[in-house]
Design a protein around this motif. Sequence first.
Motif, PDB file in Angstrom:
ATOM      1  N   GLN A 194      11.272   4.984   0.770  1.00  0.00           N
ATOM      2  CA  GLN A 194       9.880   4.524   0.697  1.00  0.00           C
ATOM      3  C   GLN A 194       9.771   3.167   0.006  1.00  0.00           C
ATOM      4  O   GLN A 194       8.982   2.320   0.417  1.00  0.00           O
ATOM      5  N   ARG A 246      12.089   0.851  -0.169  1.00  0.00           N
ATOM      6  CA  ARG A 246      12.729  -0.137   0.711  1.00  0.00           C
ATOM      7  C   ARG A 246      13.132  -1.402  -0.040  1.00  0.00           C
ATOM      8  O   ARG A 246      12.915  -2.526   0.415  1.00  0.00           O
ATOM      9  N   HIS A 291       7.590  -6.117   6.663  1.00  0.00           N
ATOM     10  CA  HIS A 291       6.743  -6.178   5.477  1.00  0.00           C
ATOM     11  C   HIS A 291       5.667  -5.111   5.604  1.00  0.00           C
ATOM     12  O   HIS A 291       4.860  -5.144   6.539  1.00  0.00           O
ATOM     13  N   VAL A 292       5.693  -4.168   4.669  1.00  0.00           N
ATOM     14  CA  VAL A 292       4.681  -3.120   4.678  1.00  0.00           C
ATOM     15  C   VAL A 292       3.372  -3.743   4.220  1.00  0.00           C
ATOM     16  O   VAL A 292       3.337  -4.516   3.268  1.00  0.00           O
ATOM     17  N   ASN A 339       1.251  -0.396   0.580  1.00  0.00           N
ATOM     18  CA  ASN A 339       1.676   0.992   0.722  1.00  0.00           C
ATOM     19  C   ASN A 339       3.192   1.100   0.623  1.00  0.00           C
ATOM     20  O   ASN A 339       3.903   0.111   0.707  1.00  0.00           O
ATOM     21  N   LYS A 340       3.653   2.339   0.482  1.00  0.00           N
ATOM     22  CA  LYS A 340       5.073   2.613   0.611  1.00  0.00           C
ATOM     23  C   LYS A 340       5.418   2.498   2.086  1.00  0.00           C
ATOM     24  O   LYS A 340       4.543   2.487   2.947  1.00  0.00           O
ATOM     25  N   THR A 341       6.696   2.436   2.399  1.00  0.00           N
ATOM     26  CA  THR A 341       7.136   2.308   3.789  1.00  0.00           C
ATOM     27  C   THR A 341       6.562   3.421   4.654  1.00  0.00           C
ATOM     28  O   THR A 341       6.131   3.183   5.767  1.00  0.00           O
ATOM     29  N   PHE A 365       5.042   6.338   9.291  1.00  0.00           N
ATOM     30  CA  PHE A 365       5.361   4.991   8.826  1.00  0.00           C
ATOM     31  C   PHE A 365       4.042   4.243   8.731  1.00  0.00           C
ATOM     32  O   PHE A 365       3.261   4.203   9.686  1.00  0.00           O
ATOM     33  N   ASN A 366       3.793   3.670   7.576  1.00  0.00           N
ATOM     34  CA  ASN A 366       2.534   2.973   7.352  1.00  0.00           C
ATOM     35  C   ASN A 366       2.497   1.648   8.087  1.00  0.00           C
ATOM     36  O   ASN A 366       3.521   1.137   8.545  1.00  0.00           O
ATOM     37  N   PHE A 388       2.709  -1.985   9.165  1.00  0.00           N
ATOM     38  CA  PHE A 388       3.661  -2.990   8.717  1.00  0.00           C
ATOM     39  C   PHE A 388       3.711  -4.131   9.713  1.00  0.00           C
ATOM     40  O   PHE A 388       3.202  -4.025  10.831  1.00  0.00           O
ATOM     41  N   PRO A 422       0.224   2.441  12.397  1.00  0.00           N
ATOM     42  CA  PRO A 422       1.116   3.477  11.863  1.00  0.00           C
ATOM     43  C   PRO A 422       1.824   4.242  12.981  1.00  0.00           C
ATOM     44  O   PRO A 422       1.279   4.384  14.074  1.00  0.00           O
TER      45      PRO A 422
END
Length: 166
Positions: free
Chosen positions: A41, A43, A86-87, A91-93, A114-115, A117, A126
């Motif tokens: 997460q 990364r 790049h998220v 957020n986390k990955t 996956f958020n 990015f 996502p």
Amino acid sequence: MYKFIVSLMFTFMLVGCTSTKTKSSEPSLNEVVENYIKVYQARSDFARFLAFYADDVVLEDMLYGYKTTSKQQLADFFNWDAEQVHVLDSNKTFSVEQIIISQEQGTAVIRGTFNLFSYNGQQLGPWRFTTVLKFNGAGLIYYHQDWINYFPRSFVLEAPNLNSDE
């Protein structure tokens, strides 16, 4: 009689000491999976991420049609340093919705998203995913299978078929 009682007490002490459970210095599968998720997460530490994998790891990205058979190939596939990922929105990955762990089978199934990015300047996500991880006796991942809902579909239009062993 005194010797008998002392011998009996000594025997009980020995039996009690040998049957006492000691906590293993090895982390449980739950702890390994939890640590893996945190590193993935964030990364930020690719070497630490790769340390979760066995040298002969097999990764199958079922929809992308990609398969690796070594840690080096897996490293080349993920390649955090070269990718322009790049998220967004701080957020986390990815976020986790469900984790199922079987200690007996050495398997973890992680389901999440996956958020949002950007990848090489293109906004993506996502993307929902399900990941299956299988662990060897040393607690390392020897099999990693991804099911990721890639969108746009152009990511997977020409994906090879992983349904055969060729």
